[in-house]
Design a protein around this motif. Structure first.
Motif, short mmCIF file in Angstrom:
data_model
loop_
_atom_site.label_atom_id
_atom_site.label_comp_id
_atom_site.label_asym_id
_atom_site.label_seq_id
_atom_site.Cartn_x
_atom_site.Cartn_y
_atom_site.Cartn_z
N ASP A 107 -9.50 3.07 -6.91
CA ASP A 107 -10.21 3.29 -5.65
C ASP A 107 -10.27 4.78 -5.31
OD1 ASP A 107 -10.63 0.54 -5.01
OD2 ASP A 107 -8.50 0.41 -4.47
N ARG A 108 -11.38 5.18 -4.72
CA ARG A 108 -11.49 6.55 -4.21
C ARG A 108 -10.89 6.67 -2.82
NH1 ARG A 108 -17.77 7.32 -5.64
NH2 ARG A 108 -17.67 5.11 -5.04
N THR A 109 -10.97 5.62 -2.04
CA THR A 109 -10.35 5.56 -0.71
C THR A 109 -9.59 4.24 -0.60
OG1 THR A 109 -12.36 4.59 0.22
CG2 THR A 109 -12.14 6.99 0.35
N ALA A 110 -8.86 4.09 0.49
CA ALA A 110 -8.02 2.90 0.65
C ALA A 110 -8.86 1.62 0.60
CB ALA A 110 -7.25 2.98 1.95
N HIS A 111 -8.33 0.63 -0.08
CA HIS A 111 -8.95 -0.68 -0.13
C HIS A 111 -8.25 -1.58 0.88
CE1 HIS A 111 -10.80 -4.31 -1.77
NE2 HIS A 111 -9.59 -4.87 -1.76
N VAL A 112 -9.02 -2.14 1.80
CA VAL A 112 -8.45 -3.02 2.83
C VAL A 112 -8.82 -4.45 2.48
CG1 VAL A 112 -8.33 -3.58 5.27
CG2 VAL A 112 -8.62 -1.19 4.55
N SER A 113 -7.82 -5.26 2.24
CA SER A 113 -8.06 -6.66 1.89
C SER A 113 -7.43 -7.57 2.92
CB SER A 113 -7.50 -6.96 0.49
OG SER A 113 -6.09 -6.83 0.50
N ALA A 114 -8.00 -8.74 3.07
CA ALA A 114 -7.46 -9.76 3.97
C ALA A 114 -7.48 -11.08 3.23
CB ALA A 114 -8.27 -9.86 5.26
N GLY A 115 -6.36 -11.44 2.67
CA GLY A 115 -6.29 -12.68 1.89
C GLY A 115 -6.17 -13.91 2.77
N THR A 116 -6.24 -15.06 2.14
CA THR A 116 -6.05 -16.32 2.83
C THR A 116 -4.57 -16.52 3.11
OG1 THR A 116 -7.94 -17.24 1.64
CG2 THR A 116 -6.42 -18.80 2.65
N PRO A 117 -4.19 -16.96 4.32
CA PRO A 117 -2.76 -17.19 4.59
C PRO A 117 -2.12 -18.08 3.54
CG PRO A 117 -4.03 -17.37 6.62
CD PRO A 117 -5.03 -17.25 5.49
N GLY A 118 -1.00 -17.61 3.01
CA GLY A 118 -0.28 -18.36 1.99
C GLY A 118 -0.73 -18.07 0.57
N GLU A 119 -1.80 -17.29 0.42
CA GLU A 119 -2.28 -16.96 -0.92
C GLU A 119 -1.23 -16.12 -1.65
OE1 GLU A 119 -6.19 -14.85 -3.05
OE2 GLU A 119 -5.95 -14.84 -0.86
N ARG A 120 -0.89 -16.53 -2.86
CA ARG A 120 0.13 -15.84 -3.65
C ARG A 120 -0.55 -14.88 -4.63
NH1 ARG A 120 1.87 -19.46 -6.89
NH2 ARG A 120 0.67 -21.22 -6.08
N TRP A 121 0.05 -13.70 -4.76
CA TRP A 121 -0.48 -12.67 -5.65
C TRP A 121 0.61 -12.21 -6.61
CZ3 TRP A 121 -5.44 -10.76 -5.85
CH2 TRP A 121 -6.30 -11.11 -4.79
N LEU A 122 0.18 -11.96 -7.84
CA LEU A 122 1.03 -11.35 -8.86
C LEU A 122 0.21 -10.25 -9.50
CD1 LEU A 122 3.51 -11.25 -10.79
CD2 LEU A 122 2.37 -13.03 -12.14
N GLY A 123 0.77 -9.06 -9.59
CA GLY A 123 0.00 -7.95 -10.13
C GLY A 123 0.79 -7.08 -11.08
N LEU A 124 0.08 -6.50 -12.02
CA LEU A 124 0.64 -5.49 -12.92
C LEU A 124 -0.16 -4.22 -12.72
CD1 LEU A 124 2.52 -4.67 -15.29
CD2 LEU A 124 0.70 -5.40 -16.84
N ARG A 125 0.47 -3.23 -12.11
CA ARG A 125 -0.19 -1.95 -11.85
C ARG A 125 0.06 -1.03 -13.05
NH1 ARG A 125 2.48 -0.27 -7.51
NH2 ARG A 125 1.22 -1.74 -6.28
N LEU A 126 -1.00 -0.70 -13.74
CA LEU A 126 -0.90 0.14 -14.93
C LEU A 126 -0.93 1.61 -14.53
CD1 LEU A 126 -3.43 -1.97 -16.96
CD2 LEU A 126 -0.98 -1.85 -17.40
N PRO A 127 -0.18 2.46 -15.18
CA PRO A 127 -0.15 3.87 -14.79
C PRO A 127 -1.50 4.54 -15.04
CG PRO A 127 1.01 3.56 -16.85
CD PRO A 127 0.69 2.18 -16.33
N PRO A 128 -1.78 5.62 -14.32
CA PRO A 128 -3.06 6.31 -14.51
C PRO A 128 -3.34 6.62 -15.98
CG PRO A 128 -1.92 7.22 -12.62
CD PRO A 128 -0.95 6.28 -13.30
N GLY A 129 -4.55 6.24 -16.43
CA GLY A 129 -4.95 6.53 -17.80
C GLY A 129 -4.70 5.40 -18.79
N THR A 130 -3.94 4.38 -18.40
CA THR A 130 -3.60 3.29 -19.32
C THR A 130 -4.58 2.13 -19.22
OG1 THR A 130 -1.25 3.86 -19.30
CG2 THR A 130 -1.80 1.62 -19.94
N GLY A 131 -5.11 1.86 -18.05
CA GLY A 131 -5.98 0.72 -17.83
C GLY A 131 -7.16 0.59 -18.78
N PRO A 132 -7.88 1.70 -19.08
CA PRO A 132 -9.02 1.57 -19.98
C PRO A 132 -8.67 0.98 -21.34
CG PRO A 132 -9.15 3.64 -18.80
CD PRO A 132 -7.81 3.04 -18.46
#
Length: 226
Positions: free
Chosen positions: A48-73
Motif C-alpha cells: 500500500d502507498r497509504t493506510a488501508h482501512v478494512s472493516a471485516g465481518t464480526p467474527g471473521e477469522r484471519w491468518l496472514g503471512l507478511r513477507l519482508p519487503p522485496g520477497t513477495g514478488p
C-alpha cells in the motif's frame, strides 16, 4: 484480537486476528501478504502507498503471512507494482494451483501450513532477489536514496525501476514509509513526538505530523490513540 510472531522464513511475520466488525487501519510497509479469511478464502494483499482501512465481518477469522519487503514478488510470481494498493483472490494469480493449495489447507489452515506454501514457492523461484533486502535495510537505516543507489551499484533510474518491481513503488516512497514507521514505533513506545521525529530523520515534529496525515490518513494523536 490481533497477535503476531516471527515466522521461520527470514524477516517474515505470521499474524492472526478475529474481526470485531470495526474499521482497522493497516499502515503501509512495503510488504506483500499471503492471507486466509474464514469468509473470503485465500487472498493476496499488495503493498500500500497509504493506510488501508478494512472493516471485516464480526467474527471473521484471519491468518496472514507478511513477507519482508522485496520477497513477495518471488512468492507470488508477479512484480509488486502489479499488486500495489490491491487485495485480490490468490487464484487470480495462481489459477488452478491456488485451488490445490486451498484444498490442501482445508477449512481452517494452520500458520505453519500457510508458511509452508510460501516457502515452497520461494524455493521454486530460487529465493528472493537479494537486492530487495539490501535496499530496504539501507533505506530503513536512514541512508539517502542517492547513497543507497551507490551502495548497491545502481544508477538512480535503475534503482527506481528495480524498486517498483520489488516493493511496488520507488525508493523515495519506500524510504518515506519506513521513516514514518520508525517514528510511530518510537512514539508507541512512549518517546515524545518531537524526539521521535528527530531520531527518525524528520526536520521537526510538524514534518512528522504532515507525513503521518498523508500516509496514515489521520493525525498522529488519533493514530496513536487507536
Amino acid at each position: 484480537m490481533y497477535r503476531e510472531r516471527r515466522a521461520a522464513l527470514p524477516g517474515a511475520v505470521l499474524w492472526t486476528s478475529v474481526s470485531t466488525g470495526g474499521p482497522v487501519r493497516v499502515l503501509p510497509d512495503g510488504c506483500l501478504d499471503l492471507l486466509w479469511s474464514s469468509r473470503s478464502g485465500l487472498l493476496v494483499a499488495g503493498p500500500d502507498r497509504t493506510a488501508h482501512v478494512s472493516a471485516g465481518t464480526p467474527g471473521e477469522r484471519w491468518l496472514g503471512l507478511r513477507l519482508p519487503p522485496g520477497t513477495g514478488p518471488a512468492v507470488f510470481g508477479v512484480p509488486a507494482g502489479e499488486l500495489r494498493d490491491r487485495r485480490i483472490p490468490l487464484d487470480a494469480l495462481w489459477g488452478r494451483a491456488a485451488d490445490e493449495v486451498a484444498e490442501r489447507l482445508g477449512d481452517r489452515p494452520t500458520a505453519g501450513a500457510l508458511e509452508a506454501v510460501a516457502a515452497a514457492r520461494l524455493s521454486a523461484a530460487g529465493g528472493p532477489d537479494p537486492l530487495g533486502s539490501r535496499v530496504a535495510a539501507l533505506l530503513d537505516a536512514g541512508v539517502s536514496v542517492t547513497a543507497t543507489a551507490a551502495e548497491v551499484g545502481l544508477g538512480p533510474r535503475a534503482l527506481h525501476r528495480r524498486s517498483l518491481a520489488l516493493f511496488g513503488y520507488g525508493p523515495k516512497t519506500l524510504a518515506r514509509i519506513l521513516r514514518m514507521r520508525r517514528a510511530v514505533a518510537l512514539a508507541r513506545a512512549g518517546v515524545p513526538l518531537a524526539e521521535a521525529a528527530a531520531r527518525s530523520g524528520y526536520a521537526d515534529q510538524a514534518h512528522l505530523t504532515r507525513d503521518v496525515r498523508e500516509l496514515a490518513g489521520v493525525p498522529p494523536s488519533k493514530l496513536l490513540a487507536g
